[in-house]
Design a protein around this motif. Structure first.
Motif, PDB file in Angstrom:
ATOM      1  N   HIS A  75       0.825  -1.200   0.000  1.00 43.76           N
ATOM      2  CA  HIS A  75       0.000   0.000   0.000  1.00 43.76           C
ATOM      3  C   HIS A  75       0.862   1.254   0.000  1.00 43.76           C
ATOM      4  O   HIS A  75       0.638   2.163  -0.817  1.00 43.76           O
ATOM      5  N   VAL A  76       1.837   1.281   0.877  1.00 50.89           N
ATOM      6  CA  VAL A  76       2.681   2.477   0.952  1.00 50.89           C
ATOM      7  C   VAL A  76       3.439   2.652  -0.359  1.00 50.89           C
ATOM      8  O   VAL A  76       3.588   3.777  -0.878  1.00 50.89           O
ATOM      9  N   GLY A  77       3.872   1.541  -0.930  1.00 52.69           N
ATOM     10  CA  GLY A  77       4.590   1.596  -2.207  1.00 52.69           C
ATOM     11  C   GLY A  77       3.688   2.165  -3.294  1.00 52.69           C
ATOM     12  O   GLY A  77       4.122   2.993  -4.109  1.00 52.69           O
ATOM     13  N   SER A  78       2.434   1.728  -3.286  1.00 55.82           N
ATOM     14  CA  SER A  78       1.497   2.211  -4.295  1.00 55.82           C
ATOM     15  C   SER A  78       1.253   3.706  -4.145  1.00 55.82           C
ATOM     16  O   SER A  78       1.236   4.448  -5.122  1.00 55.82           O
ATOM     17  N   ILE A  79       1.079   4.132  -2.893  1.00 52.15           N
ATOM     18  CA  ILE A  79       0.880   5.564  -2.639  1.00 52.15           C
ATOM     19  C   ILE A  79       2.094   6.356  -3.113  1.00 52.15           C
ATOM     20  O   ILE A  79       1.970   7.393  -3.767  1.00 52.15           O
ATOM     21  N   PHE A  80       3.264   5.817  -2.800  1.00 58.30           N
ATOM     22  CA  PHE A  80       4.502   6.509  -3.170  1.00 58.30           C
ATOM     23  C   PHE A  80       4.608   6.614  -4.692  1.00 58.30           C
ATOM     24  O   PHE A  80       4.906   7.668  -5.241  1.00 58.30           O
ATOM     25  N   ARG A  81       4.315   5.502  -5.366  1.00 55.96           N
ATOM     26  CA  ARG A  81       4.442   5.484  -6.822  1.00 55.96           C
ATOM     27  C   ARG A  81       3.467   6.491  -7.444  1.00 55.96           C
ATOM     28  O   ARG A  81       3.834   7.291  -8.287  1.00 55.96           O
ATOM     29  N   ARG A  82       2.225   6.427  -6.966  1.00 51.62           N
ATOM     30  CA  ARG A  82       1.217   7.291  -7.585  1.00 51.62           C
ATOM     31  C   ARG A  82       1.374   8.741  -7.162  1.00 51.62           C
ATOM     32  O   ARG A  82       1.285   9.649  -7.989  1.00 51.62           O
ATOM     33  N   GLY A  83       1.626   8.947  -5.904  1.00 51.94           N
ATOM     34  CA  GLY A  83       1.634  10.317  -5.401  1.00 51.94           C
ATOM     35  C   GLY A  83       2.939  11.031  -5.649  1.00 51.94           C
ATOM     36  O   GLY A  83       2.953  12.238  -5.906  1.00 51.94           O
ATOM     37  N   VAL A  84       4.037  10.296  -5.582  1.00 55.61           N
ATOM     38  CA  VAL A  84       5.333  10.951  -5.678  1.00 55.61           C
ATOM     39  C   VAL A  84       5.939  10.760  -7.059  1.00 55.61           C
ATOM     40  O   VAL A  84       6.340  11.727  -7.707  1.00 55.61           O
ATOM     41  N   LEU A  85       5.986   9.527  -7.535  1.00 49.17           N
ATOM     42  CA  LEU A  85       6.657   9.279  -8.810  1.00 49.17           C
ATOM     43  C   LEU A  85       5.810   9.774  -9.985  1.00 49.17           C
ATOM     44  O   LEU A  85       6.295  10.458 -10.870  1.00 49.17           O
ATOM     45  N   ARG A  86       4.496   9.438  -9.937  1.00 44.70           N
ATOM     46  CA  ARG A  86       3.652   9.840 -11.069  1.00 44.70           C
ATOM     47  C   ARG A  86       2.993  11.184 -10.837  1.00 44.70           C
ATOM     48  O   ARG A  86       2.293  11.692 -11.707  1.00 44.70           O
ATOM     49  N   ARG A  87       3.188  11.714  -9.682  1.00 44.20           N
ATOM     50  CA  ARG A  87       2.604  13.017  -9.332  1.00 44.20           C
ATOM     51  C   ARG A  87       1.106  13.067  -9.634  1.00 44.20           C
ATOM     52  O   ARG A  87       0.586  14.054 -10.157  1.00 44.20           O
ATOM     53  N   GLU A  88       0.406  11.975  -9.320  1.00 44.53           N
ATOM     54  CA  GLU A  88      -1.034  11.927  -9.524  1.00 44.53           C
ATOM     55  C   GLU A  88      -1.694  12.953  -8.612  1.00 44.53           C
ATOM     56  O   GLU A  88      -1.302  13.086  -7.460  1.00 44.53           O
ATOM     57  N   ARG A  89      -2.685  13.624  -9.128  1.00 50.01           N
ATOM     58  CA  ARG A  89      -3.316  14.667  -8.332  1.00 50.01           C
ATOM     59  C   ARG A  89      -4.349  14.087  -7.377  1.00 50.01           C
ATOM     60  O   ARG A  89      -4.954  13.069  -7.667  1.00 50.01           O
ATOM     61  N   GLY A  90      -4.562  14.757  -6.277  1.00 50.80           N
ATOM     62  CA  GLY A  90      -5.633  14.353  -5.369  1.00 50.80           C
ATOM     63  C   GLY A  90      -5.268  13.269  -4.395  1.00 50.80           C
ATOM     64  O   GLY A  90      -6.099  12.807  -3.643  1.00 50.80           O
ATOM     65  N   ILE A  91      -4.024  12.831  -4.425  1.00 48.31           N
ATOM     66  CA  ILE A  91      -3.626  11.757  -3.516  1.00 48.31           C
ATOM     67  C   ILE A  91      -3.455  12.303  -2.105  1.00 48.31           C
ATOM     68  O   ILE A  91      -3.926  11.718  -1.131  1.00 48.31           O
TER      69      ILE A  91
END
Lengths: 408, 331
Positions: free
Chosen positions: B133-149
């Motif tokens: 879960h933390v990895g997924s959050i990191f990937r989406r929120g930090v690496l992909r800079r997905e908005r709204g995370i």
């Protein structure tokens, strides 16, 4: 049976002269008494089994050695009671001083009857048929070591007698103990029977300072066989305290019990050892219960550390003693018995930390307070939140249902 | 911190996973054409399906579903609660080791060694779940800079509206005002999430400290082992009571969801339920034209599976709750 026989003799039977002074004369007595089914005029058996008598320790003695008042036939109307003490004076003296003498004297009691000499010499209760007494080393003897528990158990395993005289029902306890098993199941002559601890003729109450089972004498009594543990005990703090006269210092039976001594390798025994120590060391036990050691032990993992795993058993020494297993210098080695990877920091774990003691264990006290606060705050808030929500929702639903609005 | 999509899942309702789930499992709708991914505009499907509960005045309309949780998220939750139940079952007998039931339970399961083994297994499962879960959050929120995370209506990060919602919700409890309009994640759901987050950090760290005590004692003073046990036991008690009372009620047992909210098993909830429970989120999606609905109902087997597993977990939770409360009160 034997009592009846003696009583019959004592009451007196008519008689003619019997031969005096030689065992050869016994044949004269046995001419009548050796007849199976021989009875007195009052109908009581006066039979003596000639073959048993011939095998007995008393075979070489004339009948009149014991039955001295009989000189012939018909027997005198009033015969004297047989007194074993005539020959066995020391034993008779011991019996007279023992708990058994007192019980018999008390038995004679208020009926007004003078205590009978028989009451005072209850030899036959243990030694059995007076005409068939064999040497103690003979396996047929009631007082042969392997037979002693059964012999004593005749009275001491009888719940009715136990209740009447107020002694504990120790027979069953003993039979389940390691001593009882070793003696009766394995037939070990060296295993402790009743007499090993209580003595034989001079059995004294445990409240009597002379008694082998008087509290202060117990280490020496047990040490008669368990010499190694006795030496360790005397060197340890418990033994030292006891020798110094501390009435609270434990003796062998304080931990092992008297009659229910079990094998120390048994899980059931090991599991309750800590509670045994805790019966005196209450504070130490309470703090032990808070630890992982106690938790896993309580749910059945006996390999977990109990008091003795760290402190030793017979030779427990205070931590200040350089030889103590819990002396700071020896602690690493002690912990490494179970935790081979233990290091200097690991052993600073506090196996008796008390989270309620703020001064001694501030770190633990603070942690506990913080956690308590967290629990109370979070659960208190949300339990209330839940209750209010439930009430409000139920009210709404019931209201809607009453108005016939169906499912929201 | 958005639960909107699971690890590796984009916002694609009607994606491969859904199609896969749909195919062959929908006896109720067998023979129906597989719908294309729902378009942003709510489709006016003219399907002649009787709407049992819809008022007669409205035109008959099939129930439509909103996909609230992806398959990955549901798996994550399943791993989470399985490991949690396992840890509770094997940990509480230790926490209340002086209770009679503790030893009985332990001996049934196979003694302390078995308990500790299961406890460590579950701990590893939970740790892996946590890291995924933390990895997924990191990937989406930090690496992909997905908005709204990390902020906004889709995020699990608390914001001022949550405080306002709490205030108004309590006012509603007391008949002092209307019910607030909750968004994708309500304040109590965010609290659930962060409580688990915090709890796993505390319980996990203290647990590993005790598991590898000689190693950790090189990093920490030995007395931290004392602290670790207190933290582990108390935080675990908090987690167990919180989940088995507050989470169970808020998410499943409250009258609006009783006896349980199957959305965490099926991933879908009906449009009506969605609109009622999360009006703010519903309105936002409608306004943004992003309300994707599907007419594909969750398969019956999945609902039944959810009911059985859910009931079992509720039952275990209730038994543990009663036992621990009893043991706690008795001291």
């Amino acid at each position: 049976m034997t009592w009846v026989l003696l009583a019959a003799l004592w009451l007196g039977l008519g008689g003619t002269a019997a031969q005096n002074g030689s065992s050869a004369g016994n044949a004269t007595c046995l001419a009548c008494h050796g007849q199976a089914g021989a009875t007195s005029p009052s109908g009581q058996s006066v039979y003596v089994d000639p073959s048993h008598f011939a095998d007995s320790v008393h075979a070489s003695l004339p009948c009149t050695a014991c039955h001295g008042s009989i000189a012939g036939y018909p027997h005198p109307a009033k015969m004297e009671a047989v007194n074993c003490g005539t020959c066995h004076g020391a034993e008779a003296g011991d019996i007279a001083a023992s708990v058994h003498a007192k019980i018999n004297a008390a038995q004679a009691g208020p009926a007004g009857r003078a205590p009978s000499p028989l009451d005072m010499v209850p030899c036959l209760g243990c030694h059995g048929d007076p005409h068939a007494i064999v040497p103690v080393a003979n396996a047929g003897s009631p007082v042969y070591p392997l037979n002693i528990p059964r012999t004593c158990g005749a009275c001491h395993g009888n719940p009715a007698l136990a209740k009447k005289y107020g002694f504990p029902d120790v027979y069953a306890m003993y039979m389940d103990s390691i001593h009882g098993f070793a003696l009766t199941k394995d037939g070990l002559l060296v295993a402790a029977s009743c007499s090993s601890c209580h003595g034989t003729h001079k059995i004294l109450s445990h409240t009597d300072p002379q008694s082998r089972t008087y509290r202060a004498n117990i280490p020496n009594t047990c040490g008669g066989c368990h010499a190694g543990p006795l030496a360790q005990y005397l060197a340890g703090i418990h033994g030292r305290q006891k020798e110094a006269g501390n009435a609270l210092a434990p003796v062998c039976t304080s931990c092992h019990t008297a009659h229910q001594v079990v094998q120390v390798a048994r899980a059931s025994w090991q599991k309750q050892t800590s509670a045994t120590c805790g019966s005196c060391h209450q504070n130490r036990y309470a703090t032990y219960l808070d630890t992982f050691h106690a938790q896993v032990s309580a749910i059945g993992y006996v390999e977990a550390a109990h008091c003795w795993n760290c402190h030793g058993n017979h030779d427990i020494l205070p931590p200040s003693d350089p030889k103590s297993s819990v002396n700071p210098a020896n602690l690493l080695h002690t912990c490494q018995q179970c935790h081979p990877d233990a290091n200097a920091s690991f052993i600073r774990y506090q196996p008796h930390a008390d989270p309620h003691n703020r001064l001694a264990y501030p770190h633990l006290w603070f942690t506990k307070q913080l956690m308590n606060l967290l629990l109370i705050a979070v659960l208190g808030f949300f339990f209330l939140h839940t209750i209010l929500w439930f009430l409000r929702s139920m009210f709404d639903r019931l209201g809607r249902a009453a108005r016939g609005e169906g499912k929201p | 911190m958005s639960g909107e999509t699971g690890p590796g899942d984009r916002e694609k309702p009607g994606s491969e996973k859904m199609a896969e789930e749909r195919s062959g499992k929908e006896e109720a709708q067998a023979g129906m054409p597989v719908l294309p991914p729902a378009s942003p505009a709510p489709p006016e499907s003219p399907k002649p399906k009787p709407a049992e509960e819809a008022p007669a005045a409205l035109p008959a309309q099939a129930t439509r579903y909103y996909v609230r949780f992806s398959l990955g998220q549901r798996y994550l939750h399943a791993a989470l609660f399985s490991a949690f139940i396992g840890l509770a079952l094997t940990g509480l007998p230790l926490r209340f080791s002086q209770s009679a039931w503790a030893e009985r339970f332990a001996s049934i399961v196979g003694g302390f060694s078995a308990i500790l083994f299961f406890h460590k297994c579950c701990a590893v499962v939970l740790t892996v779940t946590f890291l995924i879960h933390v990895g997924s959050i990191f990937r989406r929120g930090v690496l992909r800079r997905e908005r709204g995370i990390f902020w906004g209506p889709k995020s699990l990060v608390p914001n001022p509206k949550d405080l306002a919602d709490l205030y108004h919700h309590i006012r509603w409890f007391l008949w002092l005002g209307p019910r607030p309009k909750f968004g994708r994640f309500s304040y109590w759901e965010k609290f659930d999430y962060w409580a688990v987050f915090w709890g796993m950090a505390i319980i996990g760290l203290s647990g590993y400290t005790m598991w590898f005590a000689p190693f950790f004692s090189k990093l920490l003073p030995g007395r931290w082992l004392n602290i670790a046990l207190v933290l582990h036991g108390e935080e675990a008690l908090l987690a167990v009571w919180f989940i088995f009372v507050v989470h169970f009620f808020n998410s499943h047992l409250r009258p609006e969801s009783f006896p349980m909210d199957l959305v965490i098993f099926t991933g879908k909830e009906s449009e009506e339920e969605f609109r009622k429970k999360r009006p703010e989120e519903y309105e936002r999606l409608v306004k943004e034209g992003k309300l994707d609905l599907t007419e594909v109902a969750p398969p019956l087997w999945l609902k039944n599976f959810g009911r059985i597993v859910g009931s079992l977990v509720l039952l275990i939770g209730f038994v543990l709750l009663v036992l621990t409360m009893y043991a706690f009160v008795r001291g």
